[in-house]
Design a protein around this motif. Structure first.
Motif, PDB file in Angstrom:
ATOM      1  N   THR A  64       0.850  -1.178   0.000  1.00 16.57           N
ATOM      2  CA  THR A  64       0.000   0.000   0.000  1.00 16.57           C
ATOM      3  C   THR A  64       0.893   1.237   0.000  1.00 16.57           C
ATOM      4  O   THR A  64       1.971   1.242   0.607  1.00 16.57           O
ATOM      5  CB  THR A  64      -0.977   0.027   1.188  1.00 16.57           C
ATOM      6  OG1 THR A  64      -1.690   1.269   1.195  1.00 16.57           O
ATOM      7  CG2 THR A  64      -0.283  -0.148   2.516  1.00 16.57           C
ATOM      8  N   TYR A  65       0.424   2.290  -0.689  1.00 17.49           N
ATOM      9  CA  TYR A  65       1.236   3.475  -0.902  1.00 17.49           C
ATOM     10  C   TYR A  65       0.530   4.713  -0.350  1.00 17.49           C
ATOM     11  O   TYR A  65      -0.690   4.842  -0.421  1.00 17.49           O
ATOM     12  CB  TYR A  65       1.486   3.689  -2.393  1.00 17.49           C
ATOM     13  CG  TYR A  65       2.183   2.550  -3.066  1.00 17.49           C
ATOM     14  CD1 TYR A  65       1.455   1.500  -3.624  1.00 17.49           C
ATOM     15  CD2 TYR A  65       3.574   2.499  -3.142  1.00 17.49           C
ATOM     16  CE1 TYR A  65       2.088   0.433  -4.243  1.00 17.49           C
ATOM     17  CE2 TYR A  65       4.213   1.441  -3.759  1.00 17.49           C
ATOM     18  CZ  TYR A  65       3.468   0.416  -4.306  1.00 17.49           C
ATOM     19  OH  TYR A  65       4.100  -0.637  -4.915  1.00 17.49           O
ATOM     20  N   CYS A  66       1.329   5.609   0.129  1.00 25.46           N
ATOM     21  CA  CYS A  66       0.830   6.850   0.709  1.00 25.46           C
ATOM     22  C   CYS A  66       1.596   8.004   0.073  1.00 25.46           C
ATOM     23  O   CYS A  66       2.838   7.981   0.034  1.00 25.46           O
ATOM     24  CB  CYS A  66       1.073   6.806   2.208  1.00 25.46           C
ATOM     25  SG  CYS A  66       0.224   8.042   3.142  1.00 25.46           S
ATOM     26  N   ASN A  67       0.877   8.999  -0.455  1.00 28.30           N
ATOM     27  CA  ASN A  67       1.524  10.106  -1.157  1.00 28.30           C
ATOM     28  C   ASN A  67       1.000  11.451  -0.685  1.00 28.30           C
ATOM     29  O   ASN A  67      -0.190  11.608  -0.399  1.00 28.30           O
ATOM     30  CB  ASN A  67       1.274   9.991  -2.667  1.00 28.30           C
ATOM     31  CG  ASN A  67       1.858   8.725  -3.235  1.00 28.30           C
ATOM     32  OD1 ASN A  67       3.065   8.558  -3.317  1.00 28.30           O
ATOM     33  ND2 ASN A  67       0.988   7.808  -3.611  1.00 28.30           N
ATOM     34  N   SER A  68       1.891  12.414  -0.656  1.00 25.54           N
ATOM     35  CA  SER A  68       1.531  13.780  -0.278  1.00 25.54           C
ATOM     36  C   SER A  68       2.163  14.755  -1.264  1.00 25.54           C
ATOM     37  O   SER A  68       3.227  14.482  -1.808  1.00 25.54           O
ATOM     38  CB  SER A  68       2.027  14.072   1.136  1.00 25.54           C
ATOM     39  OG  SER A  68       1.863  15.440   1.451  1.00 25.54           O
ATOM     40  N   LEU A 118       6.652  -7.286   7.567  1.00 19.95           N
ATOM     41  CA  LEU A 118       6.254  -5.949   7.142  1.00 19.95           C
ATOM     42  C   LEU A 118       7.480  -5.081   6.952  1.00 19.95           C
ATOM     43  O   LEU A 118       8.365  -5.039   7.807  1.00 19.95           O
ATOM     44  CB  LEU A 118       5.344  -5.313   8.203  1.00 19.95           C
ATOM     45  CG  LEU A 118       3.860  -5.668   8.200  1.00 19.95           C
ATOM     46  CD1 LEU A 118       3.627  -7.160   8.428  1.00 19.95           C
ATOM     47  CD2 LEU A 118       3.125  -4.843   9.238  1.00 19.95           C
ATOM     48  N   THR A 119       7.529  -4.383   5.795  1.00 21.13           N
ATOM     49  CA  THR A 119       8.602  -3.447   5.503  1.00 21.13           C
ATOM     50  C   THR A 119       7.992  -2.088   5.226  1.00 21.13           C
ATOM     51  O   THR A 119       7.101  -1.954   4.385  1.00 21.13           O
ATOM     52  CB  THR A 119       9.427  -3.899   4.291  1.00 21.13           C
ATOM     53  OG1 THR A 119       9.966  -5.196   4.539  1.00 21.13           O
ATOM     54  CG2 THR A 119      10.568  -2.913   4.029  1.00 21.13           C
ATOM     55  N   PHE A 120       8.481  -1.093   5.935  1.00 18.74           N
ATOM     56  CA  PHE A 120       7.990   0.276   5.809  1.00 18.74           C
ATOM     57  C   PHE A 120       9.100   1.135   5.224  1.00 18.74           C
ATOM     58  O   PHE A 120      10.255   1.044   5.645  1.00 18.74           O
ATOM     59  CB  PHE A 120       7.606   0.830   7.186  1.00 18.74           C
ATOM     60  CG  PHE A 120       6.610   0.009   7.936  1.00 18.74           C
ATOM     61  CD1 PHE A 120       7.024  -1.084   8.696  1.00 18.74           C
ATOM     62  CD2 PHE A 120       5.258   0.323   7.891  1.00 18.74           C
ATOM     63  CE1 PHE A 120       6.104  -1.836   9.395  1.00 18.74           C
ATOM     64  CE2 PHE A 120       4.336  -0.429   8.601  1.00 18.74           C
ATOM     65  CZ  PHE A 120       4.759  -1.511   9.351  1.00 18.74           C
ATOM     66  N   ASN A 129       6.360  10.539   0.242  1.00 18.96           N
ATOM     67  CA  ASN A 129       5.635   9.305   0.033  1.00 18.96           C
ATOM     68  C   ASN A 129       6.182   8.222   0.952  1.00 18.96           C
ATOM     69  O   ASN A 129       7.308   8.311   1.462  1.00 18.96           O
ATOM     70  CB  ASN A 129       5.703   8.857  -1.416  1.00 18.96           C
ATOM     71  CG  ASN A 129       7.123   8.673  -1.890  1.00 18.96           C
ATOM     72  OD1 ASN A 129       7.784   7.700  -1.559  1.00 18.96           O
ATOM     73  ND2 ASN A 129       7.629   9.640  -2.646  1.00 18.96           N
ATOM     74  N   SER A 130       5.350   7.217   1.126  1.00 23.30           N
ATOM     75  CA  SER A 130       5.722   6.101   1.997  1.00 23.30           C
ATOM     76  C   SER A 130       5.006   4.851   1.505  1.00 23.30           C
ATOM     77  O   SER A 130       4.010   4.942   0.776  1.00 23.30           O
ATOM     78  CB  SER A 130       5.321   6.403   3.440  1.00 23.30           C
ATOM     79  OG  SER A 130       5.687   5.337   4.297  1.00 23.30           O
ATOM     80  N   SER A 131       5.535   3.718   1.888  1.00 18.79           N
ATOM     81  CA  SER A 131       4.892   2.462   1.504  1.00 18.79           C
ATOM     82  C   SER A 131       4.994   1.451   2.631  1.00 18.79           C
ATOM     83  O   SER A 131       5.899   1.511   3.476  1.00 18.79           O
ATOM     84  CB  SER A 131       5.518   1.895   0.233  1.00 18.79           C
ATOM     85  OG  SER A 131       6.873   1.540   0.455  1.00 18.79           O
ATOM     86  N   LEU A 132       4.036   0.541   2.623  1.00 16.16           N
ATOM     87  CA  LEU A 132       4.033  -0.609   3.543  1.00 16.16           C
ATOM     88  C   LEU A 132       3.944  -1.853   2.679  1.00 16.16           C
ATOM     89  O   LEU A 132       3.000  -1.979   1.876  1.00 16.16           O
ATOM     90  CB  LEU A 132       2.842  -0.518   4.494  1.00 16.16           C
ATOM     91  CG  LEU A 132       2.364  -1.815   5.166  1.00 16.16           C
ATOM     92  CD1 LEU A 132       3.466  -2.451   5.975  1.00 16.16           C
ATOM     93  CD2 LEU A 132       1.144  -1.548   6.025  1.00 16.16           C
ATOM     94  N   HIS A 133       4.884  -2.735   2.819  1.00 15.30           N
ATOM     95  CA  HIS A 133       4.920  -3.969   2.036  1.00 15.30           C
ATOM     96  C   HIS A 133       4.832  -5.156   2.983  1.00 15.30           C
ATOM     97  O   HIS A 133       5.569  -5.203   3.979  1.00 15.30           O
ATOM     98  CB  HIS A 133       6.215  -4.044   1.223  1.00 15.30           C
ATOM     99  CG  HIS A 133       6.338  -5.278   0.395  1.00 15.30           C
ATOM    100  ND1 HIS A 133       5.744  -5.428  -0.829  1.00 15.30           N
ATOM    101  CD2 HIS A 133       6.986  -6.444   0.646  1.00 15.30           C
ATOM    102  CE1 HIS A 133       6.026  -6.627  -1.315  1.00 15.30           C
ATOM    103  NE2 HIS A 133       6.781  -7.261  -0.449  1.00 15.30           N
ATOM    104  N   ILE A 134       3.920  -6.068   2.679  1.00 22.24           N
ATOM    105  CA  ILE A 134       3.813  -7.301   3.460  1.00 22.24           C
ATOM    106  C   ILE A 134       4.237  -8.462   2.568  1.00 22.24           C
ATOM    107  O   ILE A 134       3.680  -8.642   1.468  1.00 22.24           O
ATOM    108  CB  ILE A 134       2.383  -7.539   3.976  1.00 22.24           C
ATOM    109  CG1 ILE A 134       1.935  -6.354   4.855  1.00 22.24           C
ATOM    110  CG2 ILE A 134       2.324  -8.835   4.785  1.00 22.24           C
ATOM    111  CD1 ILE A 134       0.510  -6.485   5.370  1.00 22.24           C
TER     112      ILE A 134
END
Lengths: 112, 112
Positions: free
Chosen positions: A21-25, A61-63, A71-76
């Motif tokens: 999942t990705y998070c962007n600003s 989980l990798t953040f 931006n940021s991401s969470l990878h499972i």
């Protein structure tokens, strides 16, 4: 006000598949936090990222926090049925009032 | 015992009624927050308080008021409830503004 865009809104995977999942600003973030909310539950704090390019791991989980801190991401890796839930990113605004702005979340469902 | 408690857990009320949602914490945190959660909209901040004498509006404070009775108690009031205030309400606490937040179990409010 600050907005944080999170994608995708939904993700369905087979157990064992990976998930991101990705998070962007559009603005530079002071820091970013990640939360998990199980169905019927409340958000639970997972981790906070502060430094540019920061990478943190919690078991599968990798953040990551982007170099530009936008931006940021969470990878499972190898999802399990226990990973089911909604994952939220939340960005901290700077200035004189420090309050979190939450993304709308990504709902992860896992097919066993 | 839970660190952050909310009462009631569920409430059904009629349009125009006044209702108070209560939050208590045993974590010793100064900062407390009220959020509402609606499907697909994530968590939105209603009010936040950095200490007993400091209360601030969040992004959706219209129609709500709060009271910080003590460090451990932060209540949310709907003076005259309306149906679009039907939502899941969460209280949260943090030690510092830059720290992760700890959420209560939530109050499911239905306004008919």
């Amino acid at each position: 006000g600050q907005q944080v865009m999170q994608i995708p809104q939904y993700q369905h995977v087979q157990e064992g598949e990976d998930f991101t999942t990705y998070c962007n600003s559009s603005t530079t973030l002071s820091n970013i936090q990640w939360y998990k909310q199980r169905p019927g539950g409340h958000p639970v704090f997972l981790i906070q990222l502060v430094k540019s390019g920061e990478v943190k791991k919690q078991k599968r989980l990798t953040f990551q926090f982007g170099e530009a801190k936008k931006n940021s991401s969470l990878h499972i890796t190898a999802t399990q049925t226990t990973d089911v839930g909604t994952y939220f990113c939340a960005a901290l605004s700077g200035g004189s009032n420090y309050k979190l702005t939450f993304g709308k979340g990504t709902l992860l469902t896992v097919n066993p | 015992d839970a660190d952050v408690t909310q009462t009631p857990r569920n409430r059904i009320t009629k349009t125009g009624k006044r209702i108070m949602l209560e939050c208590s914490q045993t974590k010793g945190h100064d900062r407390m927050y009220w959020y509402r959660q609606d499907p697909g909209l994530g968590l939105r901040l209603i009010y936040y308080s950095f200490d007993v004498k400091d209360i601030n509006k969040g992004e959706i404070s219209d129609g709500y008021s709060v009271s910080r009775q003590a460090q451990a108690k932060f209540s949310l009031s709907l003076e005259s409830a309306i149906p679009n205030q039907t939502a899941l309400y969460f209280c949260a606490t943090s030690d510092h503004s830059r720290d992760g937040q700890y959420f209560g179990p939530g109050t499911r409010l239905t306004v008919t």
